[in-house]
Design a protein around this motif. Structure first.
Motif, PDB file in Angstrom:
ATOM      1  N   ILE A  71       0.840  -1.199   0.000  1.00 41.12           N
ATOM      2  CA  ILE A  71       0.000   0.000   0.000  1.00 41.12           C
ATOM      3  C   ILE A  71       0.873   1.247   0.000  1.00 41.12           C
ATOM      4  O   ILE A  71       0.637   2.187  -0.756  1.00 41.12           O
ATOM      5  CB  ILE A  71      -0.956  -0.006   1.202  1.00 41.12           C
ATOM      6  CG1 ILE A  71      -2.011  -1.106   1.015  1.00 41.12           C
ATOM      7  CG2 ILE A  71      -1.613   1.364   1.392  1.00 41.12           C
ATOM      8  CD1 ILE A  71      -2.840  -1.379   2.245  1.00 41.12           C
ATOM      9  N   CYS A  72       1.913   1.238   0.820  1.00 38.39           N
ATOM     10  CA  CYS A  72       2.833   2.364   0.904  1.00 38.39           C
ATOM     11  C   CYS A  72       3.419   2.695  -0.466  1.00 38.39           C
ATOM     12  O   CYS A  72       3.443   3.851  -0.882  1.00 38.39           O
ATOM     13  CB  CYS A  72       3.954   2.029   1.888  1.00 38.39           C
ATOM     14  SG  CYS A  72       5.177   3.313   2.084  1.00 38.39           S
ATOM     15  N   GLY A  74       2.243   1.854  -3.363  1.00 40.03           N
ATOM     16  CA  GLY A  74       1.257   1.958  -4.433  1.00 40.03           C
ATOM     17  C   GLY A  74       1.266   0.760  -5.350  1.00 40.03           C
ATOM     18  O   GLY A  74       0.844   0.858  -6.512  1.00 40.03           O
ATOM     19  N   SER A  79      -5.956  -4.276  -2.418  1.00 38.35           N
ATOM     20  CA  SER A  79      -6.448  -3.133  -1.656  1.00 38.35           C
ATOM     21  C   SER A  79      -6.663  -1.919  -2.558  1.00 38.35           C
ATOM     22  O   SER A  79      -5.741  -1.493  -3.260  1.00 38.35           O
ATOM     23  CB  SER A  79      -5.449  -2.769  -0.564  1.00 38.35           C
ATOM     24  OG  SER A  79      -5.864  -1.577   0.067  1.00 38.35           O
ATOM     25  N   ILE A  81      -6.818   0.992  -1.510  1.00 37.23           N
ATOM     26  CA  ILE A  81      -6.025   2.071  -0.904  1.00 37.23           C
ATOM     27  C   ILE A  81      -4.722   2.267  -1.676  1.00 37.23           C
ATOM     28  O   ILE A  81      -4.230   3.383  -1.815  1.00 37.23           O
ATOM     29  CB  ILE A  81      -5.717   1.769   0.586  1.00 37.23           C
ATOM     30  CG1 ILE A  81      -6.996   1.513   1.376  1.00 37.23           C
ATOM     31  CG2 ILE A  81      -4.902   2.881   1.224  1.00 37.23           C
ATOM     32  CD1 ILE A  81      -7.982   2.650   1.408  1.00 37.23           C
ATOM     33  N   ALA A  82      -4.154   1.187  -2.213  1.00 39.53           N
ATOM     34  CA  ALA A  82      -2.888   1.260  -2.953  1.00 39.53           C
ATOM     35  C   ALA A  82      -2.990   2.132  -4.194  1.00 39.53           C
ATOM     36  O   ALA A  82      -1.972   2.632  -4.685  1.00 39.53           O
ATOM     37  CB  ALA A  82      -2.413  -0.137  -3.333  1.00 39.53           C
ATOM     38  N   SER A  83      -4.178   2.367  -4.706  1.00 36.22           N
ATOM     39  CA  SER A  83      -4.336   3.173  -5.920  1.00 36.22           C
ATOM     40  C   SER A  83      -4.502   4.666  -5.622  1.00 36.22           C
ATOM     41  O   SER A  83      -4.545   5.481  -6.539  1.00 36.22           O
ATOM     42  CB  SER A  83      -5.531   2.671  -6.728  1.00 36.22           C
ATOM     43  OG  SER A  83      -6.724   2.842  -5.988  1.00 36.22           O
ATOM     44  N   LEU A  84      -4.574   5.037  -4.338  1.00 38.65           N
ATOM     45  CA  LEU A  84      -4.677   6.448  -3.967  1.00 38.65           C
ATOM     46  C   LEU A  84      -3.351   7.165  -4.179  1.00 38.65           C
ATOM     47  O   LEU A  84      -2.297   6.532  -4.317  1.00 38.65           O
ATOM     48  CB  LEU A  84      -5.102   6.576  -2.503  1.00 38.65           C
ATOM     49  CG  LEU A  84      -6.480   6.026  -2.135  1.00 38.65           C
ATOM     50  CD1 LEU A  84      -6.687   6.108  -0.625  1.00 38.65           C
ATOM     51  CD2 LEU A  84      -7.581   6.754  -2.881  1.00 38.65           C
ATOM     52  N   SER A  88      -2.474  10.528   0.416  1.00 39.77           N
ATOM     53  CA  SER A  88      -3.643   9.810   0.961  1.00 39.77           C
ATOM     54  C   SER A  88      -3.245   8.454   1.516  1.00 39.77           C
ATOM     55  O   SER A  88      -3.749   8.038   2.564  1.00 39.77           O
ATOM     56  CB  SER A  88      -4.706   9.636  -0.125  1.00 39.77           C
ATOM     57  OG  SER A  88      -5.182  10.893  -0.548  1.00 39.77           O
ATOM     58  N   ARG A  89      -2.334   7.769   0.834  1.00 43.01           N
ATOM     59  CA  ARG A  89      -1.863   6.470   1.344  1.00 43.01           C
ATOM     60  C   ARG A  89      -1.143   6.656   2.671  1.00 43.01           C
ATOM     61  O   ARG A  89      -1.351   5.889   3.611  1.00 43.01           O
ATOM     62  CB  ARG A  89      -0.939   5.785   0.325  1.00 43.01           C
ATOM     63  CG  ARG A  89      -1.661   5.323  -0.923  1.00 43.01           C
ATOM     64  CD  ARG A  89      -0.849   4.386  -1.795  1.00 43.01           C
ATOM     65  NE  ARG A  89       0.542   4.726  -1.994  1.00 43.01           N
ATOM     66  CZ  ARG A  89       1.014   5.485  -2.989  1.00 43.01           C
ATOM     67  NH1 ARG A  89       0.199   5.999  -3.891  1.00 43.01           N
ATOM     68  NH2 ARG A  89       2.297   5.717  -3.098  1.00 43.01           N
ATOM     69  N   TRP A  92      -3.661   7.298   5.399  1.00 43.23           N
ATOM     70  CA  TRP A  92      -4.402   6.080   5.725  1.00 43.23           C
ATOM     71  C   TRP A  92      -3.531   5.132   6.550  1.00 43.23           C
ATOM     72  O   TRP A  92      -3.984   4.572   7.542  1.00 43.23           O
ATOM     73  CB  TRP A  92      -4.883   5.388   4.443  1.00 43.23           C
ATOM     74  CG  TRP A  92      -5.786   4.239   4.714  1.00 43.23           C
ATOM     75  CD1 TRP A  92      -7.138   4.274   4.891  1.00 43.23           C
ATOM     76  CD2 TRP A  92      -5.393   2.868   4.865  1.00 43.23           C
ATOM     77  NE1 TRP A  92      -7.607   3.005   5.149  1.00 43.23           N
ATOM     78  CE2 TRP A  92      -6.559   2.130   5.136  1.00 43.23           C
ATOM     79  CE3 TRP A  92      -4.181   2.189   4.796  1.00 43.23           C
ATOM     80  CZ2 TRP A  92      -6.555   0.759   5.346  1.00 43.23           C
ATOM     81  CZ3 TRP A  92      -4.167   0.828   5.007  1.00 43.23           C
ATOM     82  CH2 TRP A  92      -5.344   0.125   5.273  1.00 43.23           C
ATOM     83  N   LEU A  93      -2.270   4.975   6.145  1.00 43.91           N
ATOM     84  CA  LEU A  93      -1.374   4.063   6.859  1.00 43.91           C
ATOM     85  C   LEU A  93      -1.069   4.532   8.281  1.00 43.91           C
ATOM     86  O   LEU A  93      -0.811   3.713   9.154  1.00 43.91           O
ATOM     87  CB  LEU A  93      -0.060   3.878   6.089  1.00 43.91           C
ATOM     88  CG  LEU A  93      -0.172   3.104   4.785  1.00 43.91           C
ATOM     89  CD1 LEU A  93       1.103   3.250   3.962  1.00 43.91           C
ATOM     90  CD2 LEU A  93      -0.484   1.641   5.036  1.00 43.91           C
TER      91      LEU A  93
END
Length: 127
Positions: A71-72, A74, A79, A81-84, A88-89, A92-93
């Motif tokens: 996620i960090c 991308g 998830s 979230i990985a596409s933010l 934003s990532r 979120w993390l």
């Protein structure tokens, strides 16, 4: 003189028994918007984990750390979230959670090289 860049970081920690609030550090995540840098370093000490809590499976915890890293960075994954975007990532993390894997509060600073600063913080806070 090199340019100083604003960065933010949080220490990633394992809280084996949330109700006891005991933890140990396993990583650092660092974000520098100006340099378009977001990355994390991790090290899971299985001996320390067993000393804190024998019930947690280190392999499962490592999978969660790997998902955090994906996620960090991308990395396309399961998830969304990985596409933010990176900011934003990072937010979120580093959001406050009551789970086994948590982050500290976010701390700011200035650095010339975010990758070197991440390594320095990792050595200081985790190793």
């Amino acid at each position: 003189m090199q340019e100083q860049n604003l960065f933010e970081y949080a220490v990633i920690r394992v809280v084996p028994r949330v109700e006891r609030e005991e933890f140990f550090n396993v990583g650092v995540v660092l974000f520098c918007q100006k340099k378009r840098f977001l990355d994390a370093l991790f090290y899971l000490d299985e001996h320390k984990l067993r000393a804190f809590c024998k019930e947690i499976d280190p392999e499962v915890l490592q999978q969660h750390l790997n998902a955090f890293k994906e996620i960090c960075c991308g990395t396309p994954s399961k998830s969304p979230i990985a596409s933010l975007d990176a900011a934003s990532r990072f937010r979120w993390l580093t959001a406050t959670r009551s789970t086994v894997l948590q982050s500290s509060k976010v701390h700011p600073g200035f650095c010339e090289n975010p990758q070197q600063k991440l390594q320095q913080l990792f050595e200081q806070m985790v190793k």
